[in-house]
Write an enzyme that holds these catalytic residues in place. Structure first.
Site, PDB file in Angstrom:
ATOM      1  N   SER A   1       0.831  -1.200   0.000  1.00 15.22           N
ATOM      2  CA  SER A   1       0.000   0.000   0.000  1.00 15.22           C
ATOM      3  C   SER A   1       0.867   1.252   0.000  1.00 15.22           C
ATOM      4  O   SER A   1       1.982   1.255   0.549  1.00 15.22           O
ATOM      5  CB  SER A   1      -0.852  -0.024   1.272  1.00 15.22           C
TER       6      SER A   1
ATOM      7  N   TYR B   1      -1.706  -1.028  10.913  1.00 14.09           N
ATOM      8  CA  TYR B   1      -1.994  -1.632   9.603  1.00 14.09           C
ATOM      9  C   TYR B   1      -0.831  -1.383   8.642  1.00 14.09           C
ATOM     10  O   TYR B   1      -0.309  -2.300   8.003  1.00 14.09           O
ATOM     11  CB  TYR B   1      -3.301  -1.062   9.022  1.00 14.09           C
TER      12      TYR B   1
ATOM     13  N   LYS C   1       2.124  -3.910   6.645  1.00 19.97           N
ATOM     14  CA  LYS C   1       2.480  -3.927   5.216  1.00 19.97           C
ATOM     15  C   LYS C   1       3.994  -3.781   5.051  1.00 19.97           C
ATOM     16  O   LYS C   1       4.623  -4.492   4.282  1.00 19.97           O
ATOM     17  CB  LYS C   1       1.763  -2.796   4.466  1.00 19.97           C
TER      18      LYS C   1
HETATM   19  P1  NAD Z   1     -10.919  -6.994   1.488  1.00 19.26           P
HETATM   20  O1  NAD Z   1     -11.095  -6.965   2.967  1.00 19.26           O
HETATM   21  O2  NAD Z   1     -12.107  -6.758   0.631  1.00 19.26           O
HETATM   22  O3  NAD Z   1     -10.262  -8.387   1.049  1.00 19.26           O
HETATM   23  C1  NAD Z   1      -9.324  -9.064   1.884  1.00 19.26           C
HETATM   24  C2  NAD Z   1      -9.822 -10.496   2.030  1.00 19.26           C
HETATM   25  O4  NAD Z   1      -8.887 -11.224   2.852  1.00 19.26           O
HETATM   26  C3  NAD Z   1     -11.194 -10.611   2.685  1.00 19.26           C
HETATM   27  O5  NAD Z   1     -12.056 -11.337   1.823  1.00 19.26           O
HETATM   28  C4  NAD Z   1     -10.936 -11.374   3.997  1.00 19.26           C
HETATM   29  O6  NAD Z   1     -11.998 -12.206   4.330  1.00 19.26           O
HETATM   30  C5  NAD Z   1      -9.650 -12.120   3.670  1.00 19.26           C
HETATM   31  N1  NAD Z   1      -8.780 -12.464   4.819  1.00 19.26           N
HETATM   32  C6  NAD Z   1      -8.327 -11.644   5.802  1.00 19.26           C
HETATM   33  N2  NAD Z   1      -7.548 -12.325   6.653  1.00 19.26           N
HETATM   34  C7  NAD Z   1      -7.484 -13.609   6.198  1.00 19.26           C
HETATM   35  C8  NAD Z   1      -6.838 -14.790   6.649  1.00 19.26           C
HETATM   36  N3  NAD Z   1      -6.084 -14.808   7.761  1.00 19.26           N
HETATM   37  N4  NAD Z   1      -6.988 -15.930   5.924  1.00 19.26           N
HETATM   38  C9  NAD Z   1      -7.748 -15.940   4.804  1.00 19.26           C
HETATM   39  N5  NAD Z   1      -8.394 -14.861   4.343  1.00 19.26           N
HETATM   40  C10 NAD Z   1      -8.263 -13.706   5.032  1.00 19.26           C
HETATM   41  O7  NAD Z   1      -9.755  -5.943   1.138  1.00 19.26           O
HETATM   42  P2  NAD Z   1      -9.309  -5.364  -0.272  1.00 19.26           P
HETATM   43  O8  NAD Z   1      -9.666  -3.931  -0.309  1.00 19.26           O
HETATM   44  O9  NAD Z   1      -9.715  -6.271  -1.363  1.00 19.26           O
HETATM   45  O10 NAD Z   1      -7.726  -5.418  -0.080  1.00 19.26           O
HETATM   46  C11 NAD Z   1      -6.952  -6.496  -0.538  1.00 19.26           C
HETATM   47  C12 NAD Z   1      -5.511  -6.266  -0.135  1.00 19.26           C
HETATM   48  O11 NAD Z   1      -5.051  -5.028  -0.671  1.00 19.26           O
HETATM   49  C13 NAD Z   1      -5.306  -6.177   1.376  1.00 19.26           C
HETATM   50  O12 NAD Z   1      -4.094  -6.825   1.711  1.00 19.26           O
HETATM   51  C14 NAD Z   1      -5.200  -4.689   1.623  1.00 19.26           C
HETATM   52  O13 NAD Z   1      -4.432  -4.409   2.763  1.00 19.26           O
HETATM   53  C15 NAD Z   1      -4.506  -4.221   0.351  1.00 19.26           C
HETATM   54  N6  NAD Z   1      -4.753  -2.807   0.050  1.00 19.26           N
HETATM   55  C16 NAD Z   1      -6.044  -2.365  -0.049  1.00 19.26           C
HETATM   56  C17 NAD Z   1      -6.293  -1.018  -0.304  1.00 19.26           C
HETATM   57  C18 NAD Z   1      -7.700  -0.484  -0.388  1.00 19.26           C
HETATM   58  O14 NAD Z   1      -7.889   0.728  -0.301  1.00 19.26           O
HETATM   59  N7  NAD Z   1      -8.709  -1.313  -0.572  1.00 19.26           N
HETATM   60  C19 NAD Z   1      -5.216  -0.116  -0.476  1.00 19.26           C
HETATM   61  C20 NAD Z   1      -3.921  -0.619  -0.389  1.00 19.26           C
HETATM   62  C21 NAD Z   1      -3.701  -1.972  -0.128  1.00 19.26           C
HETATM   63  N1  UFG Z   2     -12.346  11.547   3.697  1.00 19.70           N
HETATM   64  C1  UFG Z   2     -13.317  12.460   4.085  1.00 19.70           C
HETATM   65  N2  UFG Z   2     -14.456  11.955   4.642  1.00 19.70           N
HETATM   66  C2  UFG Z   2     -14.671  10.624   4.827  1.00 19.70           C
HETATM   67  C3  UFG Z   2     -13.669   9.715   4.434  1.00 19.70           C
HETATM   68  C4  UFG Z   2     -12.506  10.215   3.869  1.00 19.70           C
HETATM   69  O1  UFG Z   2     -13.159  13.657   3.929  1.00 19.70           O
HETATM   70  O2  UFG Z   2     -15.735  10.253   5.371  1.00 19.70           O
HETATM   71  C5  UFG Z   2     -11.107  12.074   3.052  1.00 19.70           C
HETATM   72  C6  UFG Z   2      -9.840  11.764   3.832  1.00 19.70           C
HETATM   73  O3  UFG Z   2      -9.596  12.763   4.795  1.00 19.70           O
HETATM   74  C7  UFG Z   2      -8.813  11.735   2.692  1.00 19.70           C
HETATM   75  C8  UFG Z   2      -9.594  11.193   1.493  1.00 19.70           C
HETATM   76  O4  UFG Z   2     -10.969  11.418   1.799  1.00 19.70           O
HETATM   77  O5  UFG Z   2      -8.381  13.041   2.395  1.00 19.70           O
HETATM   78  C9  UFG Z   2      -9.386   9.708   1.237  1.00 19.70           C
HETATM   79  O6  UFG Z   2      -9.646   8.979   2.445  1.00 19.70           O
HETATM   80  P1  UFG Z   2      -9.811   7.387   2.461  1.00 19.70           P
HETATM   81  O7  UFG Z   2     -10.126   7.004   3.869  1.00 19.70           O
HETATM   82  O8  UFG Z   2     -10.746   6.959   1.405  1.00 19.70           O
HETATM   83  O9  UFG Z   2      -8.368   6.874   1.999  1.00 19.70           O
HETATM   84  P2  UFG Z   2      -6.927   7.128   2.647  1.00 19.70           P
HETATM   85  O10 UFG Z   2      -6.099   7.830   1.604  1.00 19.70           O
HETATM   86  O11 UFG Z   2      -7.019   7.746   3.968  1.00 19.70           O
HETATM   87  O12 UFG Z   2      -6.396   5.640   2.861  1.00 19.70           O
HETATM   88  C10 UFG Z   2      -6.617   4.589   1.937  1.00 19.70           C
HETATM   89  C11 UFG Z   2      -6.708   3.265   2.692  1.00 19.70           C
HETATM   90  C12 UFG Z   2      -5.369   2.960   3.292  1.00 19.70           C
HETATM   91  C13 UFG Z   2      -4.325   2.952   2.234  1.00 19.70           C
HETATM   92  C14 UFG Z   2      -4.306   4.263   1.497  1.00 19.70           C
HETATM   93  C15 UFG Z   2      -3.335   4.219   0.351  1.00 19.70           C
HETATM   94  O13 UFG Z   2      -7.684   3.359   3.708  1.00 19.70           O
HETATM   95  O14 UFG Z   2      -5.407   1.697   3.867  1.00 19.70           O
HETATM   96  O15 UFG Z   2      -5.606   4.543   0.983  1.00 19.70           O
HETATM   97  O16 UFG Z   2      -3.578   3.120  -0.445  1.00 19.70           O
HETATM   98  F1  UFG Z   2      -3.123   2.762   2.789  1.00 19.70           F
END
Ligand code: NAD
Ligand code: UFG
Length: 333
Positions: free
Chosen positions: A124, A148, A152
């Site tokens: 991330s 979190y 990572k």
């Molecule tokens: P998500 O929660 O939708 O998917 C993650 C999945 O992993 C879920 O289905 C959950 O049930 C499963 N899981 C968690 N722990 C587990 C375990 N111990 N064994 C088996 N399954 C398990 O999340 P997502 O948004 O699809 O994110 C996928 C990956 O990308 C994650 O590693 C997350 O940290 C990373 N990531 C997500 C974002 C974002 O904004 N969505 C940004 C950066 C990185």
């Molecule tokens: N925001 C608001 N109101 C809300 C939610 C968010 O104003 O109700 C704003 C935040 O302050 C920020 C922007 O919208 O400026 C984006 O916020 P998000 O929570 O959607 O995303 P972040 O950038 O904070 O973080 C996300 C994931 C992290 C990841 C990161 C980079 O939550 O896990 O993107 O991938 F690490």
């Protein structure tokens, strides 16, 4: 080629599974369903015509994880599984450290035992902490501001050490920026439990009338309109980034790529784009900054373009329209 997708019923994993299947890969999904539902498998089948083989396994448990490899010849793994809520990780740090790190270590141990040493890991942009400037390139200093993010960064280090210790490993660390939007079918998308923490799912719930108004967290940042700027990437483009990475997964060592668009949008830009794309109002109020937020986070995605031949194609309108389409089609009770 058979690919094991961990966390494959989750948001990004399900979209990547669809693209993998459509490119002819055989996909096996493992998930413990702690943040997703088995019904996603039916949606994947509806989109692709193929229902991937599924293992309901917690990856922190070694024996059930071994069984997946005993029963299948797996060529590569894309490791999405993990807990991902920043705020929750501050409240339950041990749960986050244990789940994310133990599962990543167990998975790699089992992969090594079965001679499967090709791995793509979901990292991330959070590993860049508060960047000194933007856009961010992969060689920027790394730091974290919450448990979190630390998981990572620790997993990145663990996998880097593994590749140093054994030259047969081929590991790609993908640093995602802000994935939003949904598959064009409206059958799969982001469906967080409870009140959403992230911007787009919150906007969707406000538009649907389930939440009263959006709180915009601060309008005094040094950005063009004072609200936080992020690099939002359509989840389908992100999924395609994994296809590009898996197709290049043949060089030993660790390879790191930013997956973002390089374009920054503020919170108010997103609100306006959502309103315009979907012809619906999103009431909002300006509130205090959210602790831990940074002013701006923006990728330099040129390394992925140069080395993987990958570039995003979908714009903000596609992101907003697809998120709303999914909510309309799939989230209605
Ligand atoms: P998500 O929660 O939708 O998917 C993650 C999945 O992993 C879920 O289905 C959950 O049930 C499963 N899981 C968690 N722990 C587990 C375990 N111990 N064994 C088996 N399954 C398990 O999340 P997502 O948004 O699809 O994110 C996928 C990956 O990308 C994650 O590693 C997350 O940290 C990373 N990531 C997500 C974002 C974002 O904004 N969505 C940004 C950066 C990185
Ligand atoms: N925001 C608001 N109101 C809300 C939610 C968010 O104003 O109700 C704003 C935040 O302050 C920020 C922007 O919208 O400026 C984006 O916020 P998000 O929570 O959607 O995303 P972040 O950038 O904070 O973080 C996300 C994931 C992290 C990841 C990161 C980079 O939550 O896990 O993107 O991938 F690490």
């Amino acid at each position: 080629m058979t690919v094991l997708v961990t966390g494959g019923t989750g948001y990004i994993g399900s979209h990547t599974t669809v693209e993998l299947i459509q490119k002819g890969y055989e996909v096996i999904i493992v998930d413990n369903l702690c943040n997703s539902s088995e019904s996603v498998l039916d949606k994947i089948a509806e989109i692709t015509g193929i229902r991937p083989k599924f293992y309901l396994v917690d990856l922190t448990e070694k024996e059930p994880t071994r069984k997946i490899f005993e029963e299948n010849k797996i060529d590569a793994v894309i490791h999405f599984a993990g807990l991902k809520a920043v705020g929750e990780s501050c409240v339950k740090p041990l749960e986050y450290y244990y789940n994310n790190i133990a599962s990543s270590v167990v998975l790699a141990e089992v992969m090594a035992e079965f001679g499967c040493k090709k791995l793509i890991f979901s990292s991330s942009a959070t590993v860049y902490g508060e960047p000194e400037r933007v856009p961010i390139t992969e060689d920027f200093p790394l730091s974290t501001t919450n448990p979190y993010g630390t998981t990572k960064l620790m997993i990145e280090k663990i996998y880097t050490d593994l590749a140093k210790a054994d030259a047969e490993w081929n590991i790609t660390l993908l640093r995602y920026f802000n994935p939003i939007g949904a598959h064009e079918s409206g059958l799969i998308g982001e469906n967080p439990n409870g009140i959403p923490n992230n911007l787009m799912p919150y906007i969707v719930k406000v538009a649907a009338g389930e939440l009263y108004q959006l709180s915009v967290f601060g309008n005094d940042y040094p950005t063009h309109d004072g609200t936080g700027v992020r690099d939002y990437i359509h989840v389908t483009d992100l999924a395609l980034g994994h296809i590009a990475a898996i197709e290049k997964l043949n060089e030993a060592g660790v390879h790191i790529y930013n997956l973002g668009t390089g374009n920054g949008y503020s919170v108010l830009d997103i609100v306006k784009a959502f309103e315009k794309s979907n012809n619906i109002k999103v009431p909002y109020v300006i509130t205090a900054r959210r602790p831990g937020d940074i002013p701006e986070c923006l990728a330099d995605p040129s390394k992925a373009e140069r080395e993987l031949g990958w570039k995003t194609k979908l714009g903000l309108e596609d992101m907003c329209r697809s998120a709303w389409n999914f909510a309309q089609k799939s989230l209605k009770k």
